[in-house]
Design an enzyme around this catalytic site. Structure first.
Site, PDB file in Angstrom:
ATOM      1  N   HIS A 191      36.260  74.579  -4.962  1.00 41.39           N
ATOM      2  CA  HIS A 191      37.578  75.109  -4.431  1.00 41.39           C
ATOM      3  C   HIS A 191      38.432  74.133  -4.095  1.00 41.39           C
ATOM      4  O   HIS A 191      39.305  74.201  -3.260  1.00 41.39           O
ATOM      5  CB  HIS A 191      37.196  75.913  -2.866  1.00 41.39           C
ATOM      6  CG  HIS A 191      36.408  77.091  -2.996  1.00 41.39           C
ATOM      7  ND1 HIS A 191      37.002  78.188  -3.137  1.00 41.39           N
ATOM      8  CD2 HIS A 191      35.054  77.439  -3.012  1.00 41.39           C
ATOM      9  CE1 HIS A 191      36.235  79.227  -3.544  1.00 41.39           C
ATOM     10  NE2 HIS A 191      34.724  78.494  -3.561  1.00 41.39           N
ATOM     11  N   LYS A 205      24.026  39.301   5.502  1.00 40.51           N
ATOM     12  CA  LYS A 205      23.183  38.269   5.137  1.00 40.51           C
ATOM     13  C   LYS A 205      23.493  36.778   5.612  1.00 40.51           C
ATOM     14  O   LYS A 205      22.652  36.207   5.956  1.00 40.51           O
ATOM     15  CB  LYS A 205      23.166  38.246   3.511  1.00 40.51           C
ATOM     16  CG  LYS A 205      22.281  37.287   3.166  1.00 40.51           C
ATOM     17  CD  LYS A 205      22.582  37.399   1.414  1.00 40.51           C
ATOM     18  CE  LYS A 205      21.760  38.789   0.731  1.00 40.51           C
ATOM     19  NZ  LYS A 205      21.995  38.487  -0.826  1.00 40.51           N
ATOM     20  N   LYS A 220      40.114  39.379  -0.833  1.00 40.26           N
ATOM     21  CA  LYS A 220      39.686  38.685   0.754  1.00 40.26           C
ATOM     22  C   LYS A 220      40.257  37.286   0.778  1.00 40.26           C
ATOM     23  O   LYS A 220      40.576  37.044   1.897  1.00 40.26           O
ATOM     24  CB  LYS A 220      38.063  38.504   0.667  1.00 40.26           C
ATOM     25  CG  LYS A 220      37.247  39.757   0.613  1.00 40.26           C
ATOM     26  CD  LYS A 220      35.745  39.849   1.018  1.00 40.26           C
ATOM     27  CE  LYS A 220      35.090  39.075   0.064  1.00 40.26           C
ATOM     28  NZ  LYS A 220      33.455  39.100   0.426  1.00 40.26           N
ATOM     29  N   GLY A 254      24.057  43.614  -2.378  1.00 42.54           N
ATOM     30  CA  GLY A 254      24.526  44.471  -1.237  1.00 42.54           C
ATOM     31  C   GLY A 254      24.290  45.914  -1.556  1.00 42.54           C
ATOM     32  O   GLY A 254      23.575  46.634  -0.987  1.00 42.54           O
ATOM     33  N   ARG A 255      24.703  46.200  -2.790  1.00 35.04           N
ATOM     34  CA  ARG A 255      24.906  47.764  -3.103  1.00 35.04           C
ATOM     35  C   ARG A 255      23.424  48.097  -3.607  1.00 35.04           C
ATOM     36  O   ARG A 255      23.249  49.588  -3.785  1.00 35.04           O
ATOM     37  CB  ARG A 255      25.880  48.173  -4.323  1.00 35.04           C
ATOM     38  CG  ARG A 255      25.539  47.299  -5.528  1.00 35.04           C
ATOM     39  CD  ARG A 255      26.822  47.163  -6.429  1.00 35.04           C
ATOM     40  NE  ARG A 255      26.687  46.567  -7.419  1.00 35.04           N
ATOM     41  CZ  ARG A 255      27.101  45.066  -7.486  1.00 35.04           C
ATOM     42  NH1 ARG A 255      27.361  44.485  -6.466  1.00 35.04           N
ATOM     43  NH2 ARG A 255      27.006  44.346  -8.513  1.00 35.04           N
ATOM     44  N   GLU A 264      34.830  41.536   8.634  1.00 36.84           N
ATOM     45  CA  GLU A 264      34.892  42.604   9.188  1.00 36.84           C
ATOM     46  C   GLU A 264      33.482  42.841  10.312  1.00 36.84           C
ATOM     47  O   GLU A 264      33.789  43.580  11.209  1.00 36.84           O
ATOM     48  CB  GLU A 264      35.205  43.890   8.098  1.00 36.84           C
ATOM     49  CG  GLU A 264      36.201  43.545   7.256  1.00 36.84           C
ATOM     50  CD  GLU A 264      35.763  42.922   5.721  1.00 36.84           C
ATOM     51  OE1 GLU A 264      36.298  43.446   4.993  1.00 36.84           O
ATOM     52  OE2 GLU A 264      35.099  42.023   5.767  1.00 36.84           O
ATOM     53  N   GLU A 302      31.458  49.023  -8.780  1.00 34.81           N
ATOM     54  CA  GLU A 302      31.018  47.565  -8.301  1.00 34.81           C
ATOM     55  C   GLU A 302      30.418  46.872  -9.245  1.00 34.81           C
ATOM     56  O   GLU A 302      30.619  45.595  -9.603  1.00 34.81           O
ATOM     57  CB  GLU A 302      30.593  47.393  -6.892  1.00 34.81           C
ATOM     58  CG  GLU A 302      30.540  46.034  -6.603  1.00 34.81           C
ATOM     59  CD  GLU A 302      30.429  45.753  -4.874  1.00 34.81           C
ATOM     60  OE1 GLU A 302      31.462  45.741  -4.218  1.00 34.81           O
ATOM     61  OE2 GLU A 302      29.283  45.614  -4.479  1.00 34.81           O
TER      62      GLU A 302
END
Length: 632
Positions: free
Chosen positions: A391, A213, A580, A273-274, A219, A360
């Protein structure tokens, strides 16, 4: 000034707390014998069936939860969200991911302006651009068709689009639309992720989508610069404009990076964002892979659930029911985790995405007014497709037990630590601030307790480590297989497990049943299942783009309902900021140590030792390296 009124002070909350004792007296075996109860706990909407009859709840529980929703003003909060009010109060923003998939003629306002036309302007731009790329009208610097896409983003810019992409990969219509194309996602700053993503790709046929954005995410931008170098070193710097596009609102930085601002696709600060998979963040890379027509069906599926969430009465409202039941499990029954168990390999990335959406959003310790909370919020979400999970971790889900301190001494110590945290330090359970100097004070408290024959808290009970489960099944497989002479098809074998597991968790198996089956006495305790472990089942008619959109919106709104009841802000994420910030300090230190040989200073002993060890062991890294890209 923050209000001190919390939902736990309301009568409906206290009523539910008292109701727990009633539920604890009843086993799911008995609840499941009540046909009328079970029938009333099945809800259907637009082809989706929800069965929550295996929850540790009765009809009285539901009525009490509806009363709690009323006390928490859940309907009012839903309306405020759809009306574009700034319900994300800490960031002073609207929360309007529903506008991203609204029909073209809808009216959804933010700050007095209808945002739907802006949304469709971007969608139309994506439709046009993706069709030009897919048809070969837009080509790379050497004139070759761009058939490979690498989307760079992290968190919500990665997990949501990856979930949808993975879910579509084996769907018949999507396969045809994606033939000859591939879509990859570069998220981690780890150079291994870069290496894996560019392996087998040709820069001449690769288009890179940079999702940020602000165009400043550390990153993402380092990965973007890495991919820019990969393209430039093969095709020259001028090729960047043809091989890289952006999803961003910072057109100045986009242009400085070398991307044509005309090839930047906008989204808005009212999109978290999510919750952004239905924005250009997800729609652009997915349209490049599958075509806009497929993605539009996905948006319509999500929009269908949006309208259901907004208008359906709570007793028939799937996201509301799921959210209220989650609150019941977490805050009243004390179940802190939830397993998301899709019986479809196509949904293998659902749990990681919902893990972020849920944890979050609702991993908060204060109310929306900033008041510390005395009750549990949020869930620990995890999951794996069936039957793989069976399993793996189902053993703990079926038979796991949480043992508290057994000895009197151990119990007293546990009680005193809890008492110290809660009564003296004001902590929530598990957030101990106990230090060595507090030992004498604790011993003094113990002596007072012995004299009065009174412990600060009741003896904690021994109980099962219960993990409520979401079972998600699909009626029609994306890729059916039939083998002659087999008892059932592959999909029927899968669905046999989907139907069996919820009953196994609910009913369990008693020692008496095992003895009737002549199980050796020394194995009876090993093969006993306590049962009474809650789950719910969601049955989808198929798994096409529309259904995938429905499933996404159900979980998004479920998370919102939980937050509305808990009176927290589900739409900010301050918890990700501290790490961060600290990483920025360490980044500066690594630079100074590499370039100027400066010693590591300004950190605690442990961190200083780890950084020093890392620098010493990687001393062969050149202080002024030339460009080096992965070579696999």
């Amino acid at each position: 000034m923050a209000s001190s009124t919390l939902i736990c002070d309301s009568e409906p909350w206290k009523d539910l707390q008292a109701h727990v004792d009633d539920i604890n007296k009843t086993h799911l075996r008995d609840l499941m014998n009540d046909t009328n109860r079970c029938q009333s706990m099945m809800v259907e909407f637009d082809g989706i069936l929800l069965d929550y009859s295996r929850q540790r709840a009765n009809l009285d529980t539901l009525n009490k939860l509806f009363n709690l929703a009323e006390a928490a003003r859940v309907k009012e909060k839903i309306n405020r969200m759809f009306n574009g009010e700034h319900i994300n109060s800490t960031e002073n923003r609207s929360v309007l991911h529903v506008a991203l998939r609204a029909p073209r003629d809808a009216v959804i306002n933010s700050d007095g302006k209808n945002v739907v036309p802006e949304v469709w302007h971007v969608l139309d731009k994506i439709r046009d651009f993706s069709e030009r790329v897919r048809s070969g009208a837009w080509v790379g610097a050497t004139g070759k068709t761009l058939k490979d896409v690498v989307a760079i983003g992290i968190g919500g810019s990665f997990l949501g689009p990856l979930f949808v992409h993975t879910a579509l990969q084996a769907e018949a219509e999507a396969i045809e639309c994606a033939r000859g194309r591939q879509l990859r996602f570069l998220a981690n700053v780890d150079p291994i992720d870069v290496a894996r993503n560019i392996t087998g790709l040709n820069p001449e046929t690769t288009l890179v989508v940079v999702v940020s954005k602000t165009f400043t995410t550390a990153e993402t931008m380092l990965n973007a610069r890495t991919m820019r170098e990969w393209i430039s070193s093969a095709l020259g710097p001028q090729a960047v404009a043809k091989h890289m596009v952006a999803v961003s609102t910072n057109l100045k930085l986009v242009e400085q990076f070398g991307i044509d601002p005309n090839n930047a696709f906008a989204f808005w600060d009212w999109v978290g964002g999510r919750y952004s998979v239905c924005s250009a963040v997800g729609v652009l890379p997915l349209s490049l892979q599958y075509g806009f027509s497929i993605v539009e069906k996905f948006l319509k599926g999500a929009s269908s659930v949006d309208q259901h969430f907004f208008s359906a009465p709570f007793e028939k409202n799937i996201p509301v029911l799921l959210g209220l039941l989650s609150v019941w499990n977490v805050s009243f029954l004390g179940y802190p985790a939830r397993a998301i168990l899709p019986y479809s390999q196509a949904l293998e990335k659902l749990a990681p995405h919902i893990q972020q959406v849920s944890m979050e959003s609702n991993g908060k310790g204060v109310s929306i007014d900033g008041v510390p909370l005395p009750y549990q919020t949020g869930e620990i979400d995890f999951g794996e497709p069936g039957t793989n999970g069976q399993h793996s971790f189902y053993q703990l889900i079926h038979q796991g037990l949480c043992h508290y301190a057994k000895s009197l001494c151990g119990a007293l110590v546990l009680h005193l630590i809890i008492f110290w945290d809660v009564a003296v330090e004001g902590c929530q359970f598990g957030d101990s601030r106990l230090v060595s100097e507090d030992g004498p004070k604790l011993l003094h408290t113990l002596q007072l307790c012995k004299k009065s024959n009174h412990l600060p808290l009741k003896q904690p009970p021994q109980k099962g480590r219960v993990i409520p489960c979401d079972f998600i099944g699909v009626v029609k497989s994306q890729q059916p297989i039939y083998l002659k002479d087999e008892v059932v098809s592959n999909h029927d074998e899968l669905m046999s497990n989907f139907f069996a597991q919820p009953d196994a968790l609910a009913y369990g198996k008693t020692p008496e049943q095992l003895q009737k089956e002549n199980v050796p006495e020394h194995l009876v305790s090993h093969k006993t299942f306590s049962g009474n472990r809650p789950s719910l089942s969601i049955l989808l008619p198929s798994l096409n783009a529309y259904n995938i959109g429905q499933l996404l919106a159900i979980y998004e709104h479920r998370v919102a309902v939980q937050g509305f009841v808990w009176c927290i802000n589900s739409f900010d994420q301050w918890g990700v900021e501290l790490g961060k910030s600290l990483a920025t300090q360490i980044r500066k230190q690594l630079h100074a140590s590499r370039k100027k040989k400066e010693s590591v200073e300004g950190f605690n002993f442990s961190t200083k030792m780890l950084i020093t060890r890392y620098l010493k062991a990687s001393a062969d890294v050149p202080s002024d390296p030339s460009t080096l890209l992965p070579n696999i």
